[in-house]
Design a protein around this motif. Sequence first.
Motif, PDB file in Angstrom:
ATOM      1  N   LEU A  20     -36.709  57.822  38.400  1.00  0.00           N
ATOM      2  CA  LEU A  20     -37.541  57.756  37.093  1.00  0.00           C
ATOM      3  C   LEU A  20     -37.209  56.465  36.239  1.00  0.00           C
ATOM      4  O   LEU A  20     -37.778  56.087  35.315  1.00  0.00           O
ATOM      5  CB  LEU A  20     -37.326  59.164  36.213  1.00  0.00           C
ATOM      6  CG  LEU A  20     -38.065  60.493  36.809  1.00  0.00           C
ATOM      7  CD1 LEU A  20     -37.868  61.539  35.923  1.00  0.00           C
ATOM      8  CD2 LEU A  20     -39.526  60.134  37.195  1.00  0.00           C
ATOM      9  N   ASP A  21     -35.895  56.310  36.304  1.00  0.00           N
ATOM     10  CA  ASP A  21     -35.194  54.985  35.475  1.00  0.00           C
ATOM     11  C   ASP A  21     -34.133  54.093  36.311  1.00  0.00           C
ATOM     12  O   ASP A  21     -33.086  54.214  36.000  1.00  0.00           O
ATOM     13  CB  ASP A  21     -34.555  55.489  34.376  1.00  0.00           C
ATOM     14  CG  ASP A  21     -34.559  54.490  33.239  1.00  0.00           C
ATOM     15  OD1 ASP A  21     -34.683  53.415  33.607  1.00  0.00           O
ATOM     16  OD2 ASP A  21     -34.113  54.893  31.959  1.00  0.00           O
ATOM     17  N   PRO A  22     -34.870  53.582  37.481  1.00  0.00           N
ATOM     18  CA  PRO A  22     -33.972  52.887  38.160  1.00  0.00           C
ATOM     19  C   PRO A  22     -32.853  51.964  37.570  1.00  0.00           C
ATOM     20  O   PRO A  22     -31.892  51.489  37.862  1.00  0.00           O
ATOM     21  CB  PRO A  22     -34.695  52.236  39.501  1.00  0.00           C
ATOM     22  CG  PRO A  22     -36.027  52.298  38.751  1.00  0.00           C
ATOM     23  CD  PRO A  22     -35.967  53.337  37.997  1.00  0.00           C
ATOM     24  N   GLU A  23     -33.458  51.266  36.445  1.00  0.00           N
ATOM     25  CA  GLU A  23     -33.045  50.248  35.778  1.00  0.00           C
ATOM     26  C   GLU A  23     -31.509  50.566  35.069  1.00  0.00           C
ATOM     27  O   GLU A  23     -30.802  49.835  35.004  1.00  0.00           O
ATOM     28  CB  GLU A  23     -33.701  49.542  34.648  1.00  0.00           C
ATOM     29  CG  GLU A  23     -33.246  48.600  33.888  1.00  0.00           C
ATOM     30  CD  GLU A  23     -34.287  47.700  33.164  1.00  0.00           C
ATOM     31  OE1 GLU A  23     -33.849  47.408  31.902  1.00  0.00           O
ATOM     32  OE2 GLU A  23     -35.491  47.724  33.186  1.00  0.00           O
ATOM     33  N   ARG A  24     -31.640  52.039  34.497  1.00  0.00           N
ATOM     34  CA  ARG A  24     -30.300  52.713  33.895  1.00  0.00           C
ATOM     35  C   ARG A  24     -29.829  53.760  34.881  1.00  0.00           C
ATOM     36  O   ARG A  24     -28.751  54.250  34.270  1.00  0.00           O
ATOM     37  CB  ARG A  24     -30.993  53.158  32.492  1.00  0.00           C
ATOM     38  CG  ARG A  24     -31.605  52.283  31.426  1.00  0.00           C
ATOM     39  CD  ARG A  24     -30.826  51.604  30.586  1.00  0.00           C
ATOM     40  NE  ARG A  24     -29.744  52.447  30.038  1.00  0.00           N
ATOM     41  CZ  ARG A  24     -28.740  52.151  29.300  1.00  0.00           C
ATOM     42  NH1 ARG A  24     -28.515  50.784  28.974  1.00  0.00           N
ATOM     43  NH2 ARG A  24     -27.766  53.102  28.715  1.00  0.00           N
ATOM     44  N   ALA A  25     -30.215  53.785  36.122  1.00  0.00           N
ATOM     45  CA  ALA A  25     -29.396  54.905  36.665  1.00  0.00           C
ATOM     46  C   ALA A  25     -28.161  54.722  36.843  1.00  0.00           C
ATOM     47  O   ALA A  25     -27.139  55.589  36.882  1.00  0.00           O
ATOM     48  CB  ALA A  25     -30.211  54.830  37.979  1.00  0.00           C
ATOM     49  N   GLY A  26     -27.625  53.302  37.246  1.00  0.00           N
ATOM     50  CA  GLY A  26     -26.070  53.223  37.332  1.00  0.00           C
ATOM     51  C   GLY A  26     -25.296  53.480  36.280  1.00  0.00           C
ATOM     52  O   GLY A  26     -24.331  54.099  36.432  1.00  0.00           O
ATOM     53  N   VAL A  27     -25.648  53.082  35.113  1.00  0.00           N
ATOM     54  CA  VAL A  27     -24.994  53.403  33.734  1.00  0.00           C
ATOM     55  C   VAL A  27     -24.934  54.915  33.573  1.00  0.00           C
ATOM     56  O   VAL A  27     -24.011  55.481  33.175  1.00  0.00           O
ATOM     57  CB  VAL A  27     -25.645  52.717  32.643  1.00  0.00           C
ATOM     58  CG1 VAL A  27     -25.034  52.970  31.138  1.00  0.00           C
ATOM     59  CG2 VAL A  27     -25.360  51.224  32.846  1.00  0.00           C
ATOM     60  N   ALA A  28     -26.298  55.475  33.611  1.00  0.00           N
ATOM     61  CA  ALA A  28     -26.253  56.863  33.478  1.00  0.00           C
ATOM     62  C   ALA A  28     -25.405  57.789  34.275  1.00  0.00           C
ATOM     63  O   ALA A  28     -24.769  58.706  34.174  1.00  0.00           O
ATOM     64  CB  ALA A  28     -27.831  57.367  33.473  1.00  0.00           C
ATOM     65  N   ALA A  29     -25.657  57.611  35.782  1.00  0.00           N
ATOM     66  CA  ALA A  29     -24.687  58.209  36.818  1.00  0.00           C
ATOM     67  C   ALA A  29     -23.200  57.958  36.547  1.00  0.00           C
ATOM     68  O   ALA A  29     -22.421  59.099  36.359  1.00  0.00           O
ATOM     69  CB  ALA A  29     -24.951  57.585  38.051  1.00  0.00           C
ATOM     70  N   GLN A  30     -22.809  56.818  35.996  1.00  0.00           N
ATOM     71  CA  GLN A  30     -21.443  56.384  35.905  1.00  0.00           C
ATOM     72  C   GLN A  30     -20.873  57.418  34.427  1.00  0.00           C
ATOM     73  O   GLN A  30     -19.930  58.020  34.417  1.00  0.00           O
ATOM     74  CB  GLN A  30     -20.913  55.116  35.403  1.00  0.00           C
ATOM     75  CG  GLN A  30     -19.658  54.928  35.517  1.00  0.00           C
ATOM     76  CD  GLN A  30     -19.363  53.313  35.209  1.00  0.00           C
ATOM     77  OE1 GLN A  30     -20.223  52.684  34.312  1.00  0.00           O
ATOM     78  NE2 GLN A  30     -18.281  52.707  35.900  1.00  0.00           N
ATOM     79  N   GLY A  31     -21.985  57.633  33.698  1.00  0.00           N
ATOM     80  CA  GLY A  31     -21.535  58.548  32.266  1.00  0.00           C
ATOM     81  C   GLY A  31     -21.482  60.269  32.637  1.00  0.00           C
ATOM     82  O   GLY A  31     -21.274  60.898  31.558  1.00  0.00           O
ATOM     83  N   GLY A  32     -21.865  60.624  33.810  1.00  0.00           N
ATOM     84  CA  GLY A  32     -21.677  61.875  34.076  1.00  0.00           C
ATOM     85  C   GLY A  32     -23.070  62.734  33.704  1.00  0.00           C
ATOM     86  O   GLY A  32     -24.278  62.171  33.538  1.00  0.00           O
TER      87      GLY A  32
END
Length: 321
Positions: free
Chosen positions: A152-164
Amino acid sequence: MSCGTSSGAPEFLAITGATGAGKTALSLLVARELDAEIISMDSRQIYRGMDIGTAKATARERGGVPHHGLDIRTPGERYSAGAFGRDARRWIAAIRARGRVPLLVGGTGFFLRVLTEPLFREPPLEGGRRAAAEAALDALSGAELERWVRALDPERAGVAAQGGRQRMTRALVIALLTGRPLSWWHRRDAAEARALAGVVCLMEVPREVLDARIAGRVREMVEAGLVEEVAALRGAGGGGGDPGMDGGGDREMADHLDGRITLEEAVERTRVATRQYARRQATWFRHQLGPGTVKVDGTAPLEAQCARVTRAWRERTARAS
């Protein structure tokens, strides 16, 4: 944009680094040297009843140096980076008004970044729909949340995943309830507050030294009563799904209390989980902190570490005056 030592007169001093790097001991010495008040920059130390598992400063240590941001939520309550940003700005302003130095201490990088790179104004979300969406997402595993965020949001996915879980849930709730991904809202809306200038000090410790410290720290926590602390939290209604009880140590000790693993297995799993968390922190700092960050050798004598930090603060303050 990376967060680190900013231009302009510094409004705060920060000591950050991976768990086990020695931030607490250094911060207490620096606080006494600079007449500072400490603001906890740790996403788990905000929770009441979690003193041992989060390695909070002791009551005696807090008695000598004023602390802010400890014990302000129950483990069942959420506390976002945005909420920290608003609270921290208030604490910083009050400390500066008293003529003292605001000293931020902790390893939650997103808490630091929300001060140097303020969050955007979140779109209005109806409370009932938001609560229902969050409840549904709570039932998903971390891997499933990450899969949905990447879709749904590939652009922010890395940051979001790193934040738990909390950051992934937030990204999904906004995407599902507004029809637009979080990255779109970031591009569209202005930040909710101005960026603060600060002197950021990063404690660096070789991996093998940090691993040894973590192993010793976990064992000390168990000897100090970590199992009993988790049991007390569960007895008060806390559960594994609570935002404050999903960190390393809590899950493992809960499994031990439920008879699924032995104490030694719980200790080993906690050690591994903490070590992995420290690796993630180190990666974040490496990629997110700016070139102006003051590097501190976490293996040097404590007095030398203190001298490095206080000198950086005084030199920056003098240049800006």
